[in-house]
Structure formats: C-alpha cells, structure tokens
Design a protein around this motif. Structure first.
Motif, PDB file in Angstrom:
ATOM      1  N   ALA A 126     -10.285  35.459 -33.557  1.00 28.13           N
ATOM      2  CA  ALA A 126     -11.581  35.824 -32.974  1.00 28.13           C
ATOM      3  C   ALA A 126     -12.454  36.645 -33.917  1.00 28.13           C
ATOM      4  O   ALA A 126     -13.674  36.640 -33.794  1.00 28.13           O
ATOM      5  CB  ALA A 126     -11.357  36.594 -31.674  1.00 28.13           C
ATOM      6  N   GLY A 127     -11.851  37.343 -34.856  1.00 29.54           N
ATOM      7  CA  GLY A 127     -12.635  38.221 -35.719  1.00 29.54           C
ATOM      8  C   GLY A 127     -13.134  37.593 -36.995  1.00 29.54           C
ATOM      9  O   GLY A 127     -13.588  38.300 -37.903  1.00 29.54           O
ATOM     10  N   VAL A 128     -13.082  36.264 -37.107  1.00 32.50           N
ATOM     11  CA  VAL A 128     -13.567  35.575 -38.311  1.00 32.50           C
ATOM     12  C   VAL A 128     -14.985  35.077 -38.049  1.00 32.50           C
ATOM     13  O   VAL A 128     -15.233  34.377 -37.066  1.00 32.50           O
ATOM     14  CB  VAL A 128     -12.636  34.413 -38.697  1.00 32.50           C
ATOM     15  N   HIS A 129     -15.922  35.422 -38.947  1.00 36.91           N
ATOM     16  CA  HIS A 129     -17.341  35.153 -38.719  1.00 36.91           C
ATOM     17  C   HIS A 129     -17.964  34.387 -39.880  1.00 36.91           C
ATOM     18  O   HIS A 129     -17.488  34.435 -41.020  1.00 36.91           O
ATOM     19  CB  HIS A 129     -18.100  36.481 -38.539  1.00 36.91           C
ATOM     20  N   HIS A 130     -19.072  33.706 -39.550  1.00 36.90           N
ATOM     21  CA  HIS A 130     -19.976  33.114 -40.532  1.00 36.90           C
ATOM     22  C   HIS A 130     -21.373  33.609 -40.201  1.00 36.90           C
ATOM     23  O   HIS A 130     -21.619  34.099 -39.093  1.00 36.90           O
ATOM     24  CB  HIS A 130     -19.931  31.585 -40.480  1.00 36.90           C
TER      25      HIS A 130
ATOM     26  N   GLY B   6     -13.835  50.958 -38.204  1.00 40.82           N
ATOM     27  CA  GLY B   6     -13.199  49.673 -38.467  1.00 40.82           C
ATOM     28  C   GLY B   6     -13.509  49.141 -39.845  1.00 40.82           C
ATOM     29  O   GLY B   6     -14.382  49.643 -40.559  1.00 40.82           O
ATOM     30  N   HIS B   7     -12.795  48.078 -40.220  1.00 37.98           N
ATOM     31  CA  HIS B   7     -12.857  47.562 -41.586  1.00 37.98           C
ATOM     32  C   HIS B   7     -13.318  46.104 -41.582  1.00 37.98           C
ATOM     33  O   HIS B   7     -12.713  45.253 -40.913  1.00 37.98           O
ATOM     34  CB  HIS B   7     -11.472  47.654 -42.234  1.00 37.98           C
ATOM     35  N   LEU B   8     -14.384  45.823 -42.323  1.00 39.38           N
ATOM     36  CA  LEU B   8     -14.883  44.461 -42.514  1.00 39.38           C
ATOM     37  C   LEU B   8     -14.462  43.972 -43.890  1.00 39.38           C
ATOM     38  O   LEU B   8     -14.704  44.649 -44.896  1.00 39.38           O
ATOM     39  CB  LEU B   8     -16.411  44.428 -42.417  1.00 39.38           C
ATOM     40  N   LEU B   9     -13.846  42.803 -43.935  1.00 40.38           N
ATOM     41  CA  LEU B   9     -13.552  42.173 -45.215  1.00 40.38           C
ATOM     42  C   LEU B   9     -14.477  40.980 -45.401  1.00 40.38           C
ATOM     43  O   LEU B   9     -14.600  40.137 -44.512  1.00 40.38           O
ATOM     44  CB  LEU B   9     -12.095  41.715 -45.298  1.00 40.38           C
TER      45      LEU B   9
ATOM     46  N   MET C 190      -6.436  38.582 -32.667  1.00 41.17           N
ATOM     47  CA  MET C 190      -7.347  39.467 -33.385  1.00 41.17           C
ATOM     48  C   MET C 190      -6.911  39.620 -34.844  1.00 41.17           C
ATOM     49  O   MET C 190      -5.719  39.564 -35.166  1.00 41.17           O
ATOM     50  CB  MET C 190      -7.395  40.842 -32.718  1.00 41.17           C
ATOM     51  N   VAL C 191      -7.870  39.834 -35.725  1.00 44.99           N
ATOM     52  CA  VAL C 191      -7.610  40.008 -37.155  1.00 44.99           C
ATOM     53  C   VAL C 191      -6.959  41.364 -37.408  1.00 44.99           C
ATOM     54  O   VAL C 191      -7.379  42.388 -36.854  1.00 44.99           O
ATOM     55  CB  VAL C 191      -8.920  39.893 -37.959  1.00 44.99           C
ATOM     56  N   LEU C 192      -5.946  41.367 -38.278  1.00 44.20           N
ATOM     57  CA  LEU C 192      -5.297  42.612 -38.693  1.00 44.20           C
ATOM     58  C   LEU C 192      -5.388  42.850 -40.196  1.00 44.20           C
ATOM     59  O   LEU C 192      -5.505  43.989 -40.647  1.00 44.20           O
ATOM     60  CB  LEU C 192      -3.818  42.606 -38.291  1.00 44.20           C
ATOM     61  N   ALA C 193      -5.289  41.778 -40.988  1.00 51.27           N
ATOM     62  CA  ALA C 193      -5.275  41.936 -42.437  1.00 51.27           C
ATOM     63  C   ALA C 193      -5.598  40.609 -43.110  1.00 51.27           C
ATOM     64  O   ALA C 193      -5.593  39.551 -42.482  1.00 51.27           O
ATOM     65  CB  ALA C 193      -3.918  42.449 -42.908  1.00 51.27           C
ATOM     66  N   VAL C 194      -5.847  40.708 -44.419  1.00 47.55           N
ATOM     67  CA  VAL C 194      -6.125  39.523 -45.234  1.00 47.55           C
ATOM     68  C   VAL C 194      -5.257  39.583 -46.484  1.00 47.55           C
ATOM     69  O   VAL C 194      -5.111  40.647 -47.101  1.00 47.55           O
ATOM     70  CB  VAL C 194      -7.615  39.475 -45.621  1.00 47.55           C
ATOM     71  N   ARG C 195      -4.678  38.453 -46.844  1.00 51.37           N
ATOM     72  CA  ARG C 195      -3.882  38.369 -48.066  1.00 51.37           C
ATOM     73  C   ARG C 195      -4.637  37.557 -49.111  1.00 51.37           C
ATOM     74  O   ARG C 195      -5.363  36.611 -48.773  1.00 51.37           O
ATOM     75  CB  ARG C 195      -2.522  37.725 -47.781  1.00 51.37           C
ATOM     76  N   THR C 196      -4.431  37.898 -50.380  1.00 52.01           N
ATOM     77  CA  THR C 196      -5.093  37.196 -51.480  1.00 52.01           C
ATOM     78  C   THR C 196      -4.059  36.564 -52.399  1.00 52.01           C
ATOM     79  O   THR C 196      -2.865  36.876 -52.339  1.00 52.01           O
ATOM     80  CB  THR C 196      -5.985  38.163 -52.283  1.00 52.01           C
TER      81      THR C 196
ATOM     82  N   HIS D   3      -5.100  43.361 -47.637  1.00 55.15           N
ATOM     83  CA  HIS D   3      -6.167  44.290 -47.288  1.00 55.15           C
ATOM     84  C   HIS D   3      -6.268  44.416 -45.776  1.00 55.15           C
ATOM     85  O   HIS D   3      -6.304  43.394 -45.068  1.00 55.15           O
ATOM     86  CB  HIS D   3      -7.510  43.796 -47.832  1.00 55.15           C
ATOM     87  N   PRO D   4      -6.344  45.626 -45.259  1.00 56.22           N
ATOM     88  CA  PRO D   4      -6.550  45.774 -43.816  1.00 56.22           C
ATOM     89  C   PRO D   4      -7.929  45.262 -43.423  1.00 56.22           C
ATOM     90  O   PRO D   4      -8.898  45.375 -44.194  1.00 56.22           O
ATOM     91  CB  PRO D   4      -6.444  47.286 -43.602  1.00 56.22           C
ATOM     92  N   ALA D   5      -8.038  44.691 -42.258  1.00 57.65           N
ATOM     93  CA  ALA D   5      -9.324  44.170 -41.792  1.00 57.65           C
ATOM     94  C   ALA D   5      -9.296  44.033 -40.279  1.00 57.65           C
ATOM     95  O   ALA D   5      -8.286  43.629 -39.707  1.00 57.65           O
ATOM     96  CB  ALA D   5      -9.627  42.812 -42.433  1.00 57.65           C
ATOM     97  N   HIS D   6     -10.411  44.375 -39.665  1.00 53.43           N
ATOM     98  CA  HIS D   6     -10.596  44.143 -38.231  1.00 53.43           C
ATOM     99  C   HIS D   6     -11.541  42.978 -37.983  1.00 53.43           C
ATOM    100  O   HIS D   6     -11.620  42.471 -36.862  1.00 53.43           O
ATOM    101  CB  HIS D   6     -11.133  45.407 -37.558  1.00 53.43           C
ATOM    102  N   ALA D   7     -12.270  42.594 -39.023  1.00 50.72           N
ATOM    103  CA  ALA D   7     -13.164  41.438 -38.952  1.00 50.72           C
ATOM    104  C   ALA D   7     -13.312  40.877 -40.357  1.00 50.72           C
ATOM    105  O   ALA D   7     -13.192  41.605 -41.348  1.00 50.72           O
ATOM    106  CB  ALA D   7     -14.530  41.830 -38.397  1.00 50.72           C
ATOM    107  N   VAL D   8     -13.551  39.578 -40.432  1.00 49.68           N
ATOM    108  CA  VAL D   8     -13.709  38.885 -41.713  1.00 49.68           C
ATOM    109  C   VAL D   8     -15.000  38.078 -41.678  1.00 49.68           C
ATOM    110  O   VAL D   8     -15.280  37.390 -40.687  1.00 49.68           O
ATOM    111  CB  VAL D   8     -12.518  37.940 -41.987  1.00 49.68           C
ATOM    112  N   LEU D   9     -15.788  38.183 -42.737  1.00 51.45           N
ATOM    113  CA  LEU D   9     -16.966  37.330 -42.896  1.00 51.45           C
ATOM    114  C   LEU D   9     -16.716  36.367 -44.041  1.00 51.45           C
ATOM    115  O   LEU D   9     -16.428  36.786 -45.168  1.00 51.45           O
ATOM    116  CB  LEU D   9     -18.216  38.163 -43.196  1.00 51.45           C
TER     117      LEU D   9
END
Length: 420
Positions: A126-130, A152-155, A225-231, A237-243
């Motif tokens: 749900a926390g992934v956006h465009h 909160g943290h935006l990635l 819900m978004v918790l983190a992003v891996r590269t 990286h911690p994240a509550h939302a991703v754009l």
C-alpha cells in the motif's frame, strides 16, 4: 480545406490536448471539437503536482487549465473518464471505453506518458506510490504530511526532476528522505557530473540522504505496509513509503495498434511526427509528451516530456490540423523549484554531445548560469536563481554562434553581445 462540417477529435486531456482545443476555436474553426480524457478531472497542468500543490502552497483549483464552464462556452465536447481504446484509421473513428464510436476528419493524439514501474517484489504494498496524475498527488500529499507528523521515512527511487522535487516537498513536511539512484549524481543524464553535484549538496544541506550507484531489488513489508527497501549492493533502508520516480514512458499503445510509425525506445520512444507534428497518417497528428518530432534546426528527432512542450506543441498541432504552415522549432525548456533554488533549463545537451561546461556567476551561492558547449557553440543553458535571461540564453542556442568561453563566463559581458 477545413469547413464547419468537419469533426476534429483530440485524444488526451492534458495541457497539450486542452490548449489544442482552445487554439482551434481561437483560430476560427467552427466544426465539432471533441476532447477525450481518460481521467474524471477536467484538464489540468502537471508541474504543480510535484511543486506547489504537493507542498500545500497551491489549492487544488489552481491546477486546472480552464474553468469547467469554459468547455461548454467554447462548444468543446468533453468526454471525461473515457479512455480511447481503439483507433480505426480506415473508418476514421475512435472507440471509447464505453463502446461509443467517434468519427474524426482530423485526429490529434496527445496521450502523454505514464510512470515507469518498478519490476521488483513488493510493489503491490500500500505504501508504494507514483506521481503522474492529480489523484497521485492528492494521495502523496497526505502521505507526506503524515510522515512529517510521525517522523516517518520516504524512500525515493530515482534522482531525476520528479524525485528531487518530491524530496524537497517531503523535507518541507518534516519527513525523513532517502534517495536511491544508480548514477553517481542526481540528474546525471541531464546536467552531467559537472552540475549534478550541486543538487547533491543542496539536498544534503536539507537533510536528504543519497545512496548512489545502486538500484532497488525488493520492497519488504508487513500486513500490506512498507517496512524497508533492499538494494542490489546488499544495503537495506528503512521506509514507510516508497516513491518510484524512475522516468515515464510515452503512451503509444493506441498508435501502435493502429499501425502508426513509432520511434524505438532506445531512441526515446514516442509517436514519430514531422516538424508539423503530423504522423505517418496525413490526418493524424501528435503533440505533447507522446510526440517524437523532427526538430528543424537541431537536426534530430526529439521527444520532450515537459510543460513548455505541451503548452506550445498542442497549439502548433492544432494550426497544422487547420492546414496552416507549421514548423515546430521551439528551444526545449523546463523549470524546477527545490527549496530556495529556482532554475530554468534551455536547449538539448545529452551525455557525450558537449565538450565543455562554462559557468557565469557565483556557483557557491547558487546564483549563476551554466552553459554546455560543443566546439564553442552553446547547446544548452541553465539559469539558477538568475532571472530575466531566458530569451538571451535561447538566442545564443538558436544562433549557433561560436563564443569565447572566457567572455561567456564573465558577468560583465552582456550575453546579447556574444551571439554576433
């Protein structure tokens, strides 16, 4: 010969389509004008979606191109929330999503572009956006405000114009921001490494974290819900939302299915049009983000995804539809606002096309003009917190005059004296 019995159809309710409809009436066309929009909102401008509207400084009503009543007053038949799903060139008709068929004598495709999607696990969270449409901006504005309140943290995936503008907006709300970018600097393919570092420093001063040389491989979450992003370099990286801000793709499906000539994605993609914005079908034109036009004096085919191109190419296509002589030769232009920095970029200087970058003014204070040159000729210019110079910069680009780099860098030498 255009007459009052003809029907002109415009597919695409963005700036290019709306300004084309306006121009047809302004130029005296008295036939039917049908504007087909796949969104339910009236045509609006997109720059505020990552600028004033997203930051909360502009109201929703300010983004619309015309007041809702204007379309009826101008006798524009407006179809909202109706995608065009099929183009029949032989029958000269467009079929809409509800099955309605619309006949045309001349057709303008202003279908725009759509955000590129991340092809990794976790994008359904749900926390992934465009960010491309007004509905996206409304949702994201609420998310940024919430992130700011809750620490909160935006990635953000991508350090292009949209990614950087959203980063600035997010910091304005107080959200934590990390930007992941595969290139070594922001805007690497636009400004090059010479100026890219400027944007790194600007955003770091405002608390943005950058992770360069990496791509997202997975978005992890819990309970949807978004918790983190891996590269791909093993970082998390911690994240509550991703754009996802990794660029946009021209919406060419309608044209492709109809057999119109397209440009290969490796060359920028889009619908191939000549300098009059006419496609491979003499009764079909294209404008805005989707059109890859033969540029008269740049000597190349160019597709530009910016506000100014939509603003000017829509009217140019409308005049061509009316039989006017059109040669669309605008200098490519866009603008951006990030924190206390405002800038305008003019021209076209892709990687490898220039051999020198010259700056005039105070780069440290972010009050300067940068010029990209090839063999002494100005290909592009970017004025940063320096105003009232757009016409002079564009004149230097248009003339193709060989300039003295030392004089170009000297603020005491008038720019207009350099063009010969």
């Amino acid at each position: 010969m255009v007459d009052a019995d003809q029907t002109f159809v415009i597919v695409g309710g963005g700036l290019a389509g709306a300004k084309a409809a306006e121009t047809l009436r302004a130029e005296g066309f008295t036939g039917r004008v049908i504007l087909i929009c796949d969104e339910r909102d009236h045509p609006y401008e997109r720059p505020p979606l990552s600028k004033g509207f997203l930051t909360g400084s502009d109201e929703r009503e300010s983004v619309f191109i015309h007041k809702p009543a204007w379309y009826a007053q101008a006798d524009i038949e407006l179809h909202l929330g109706q995608p065009a799903v099929h183009l029949d060139r032989a029958a000269k008709s467009v079929r809409l999503g509800d099955g309605t068929r619309v006949h045309y004598d001349r057709l303008l495709l202003a279908t725009g572009a759509e955000p590129r999607r991340l092809d990794i696990p976790g994008t359904s969270l749900a926390g992934v956006h465009h960010l491309r449409r007004l509905a996206h901006a409304e949702r994201l504005r609420g998310v940024l405000a919430s992130l700011g309140r809750d620490n909160g943290h935006l990635l953000i995936a991508g350090a292009g114009w949209i990614g950087l503008e959203v980063a600035a907006a997010a910091r304005g709300y107080g959200a934590e921001v990390t930007v992941v970018e595969p290139q070594p600097t922001p805007l690497h393919t636009v400004t090059g490494p010479e100026l890219g570092q400027l944007f790194t420093e600007l955003h770091r001063e405002h608390g943005v974290r950058f992770h360069f040389g990496a791509r997202l491989t997975e978005i992890t979450g819990q309970d949807g819900m978004v918790l983190a992003v891996r590269t791909d370099d093993g970082e998390e990286h911690p994240a509550h939302a991703v754009l996802a801000a990794i660029g946009a793709a021209p919406r060419t499906a309608l044209a492709e299915a109809a057999g119109l000539a397209l440009v290969d994605r490796a060359d920028g993609g889009g619908i191939a049009v000549d300098a009059s914005l006419r496609t491979s079908d003499p009764d079909i034109f294209a404008a805005g983000d989707v059109a890859a036009a033969e540029h008269p004096w740049l000597g190349t085919r160019l597709r530009v995804e910016h506000w100014a191109n939509a603003l000017h190419s829509g009217p140019a296509a409308a005049r061509a539809m009316l039989g006017r002589t059109v040669s669309y030769d605008r200098v490519p232009y866009f603008f951006s606002d990030q924190y206390e920095v405002g800038l305008e970029y003019h021209g076209y200087a892709p990687p490898g096309s220039y051999d020198q970058v010259v700056c005039r003014g105070d780069v440290a204070k972010r009050e300067f003009i940068a010029f990209w040159l090839r063999e002494g000729r100005v290909l592009a210019g970017m004025n940063v917190n320096v105003w009232e110079v757009a016409e002079r910069v564009q004149h230097l680009i248009r003339t193709g005059a060989v300039v003295d780099p030392a004089a170009l860098a000297d603020p005491t030498v008038p720019l207009e004296s350099l063009a010969g």
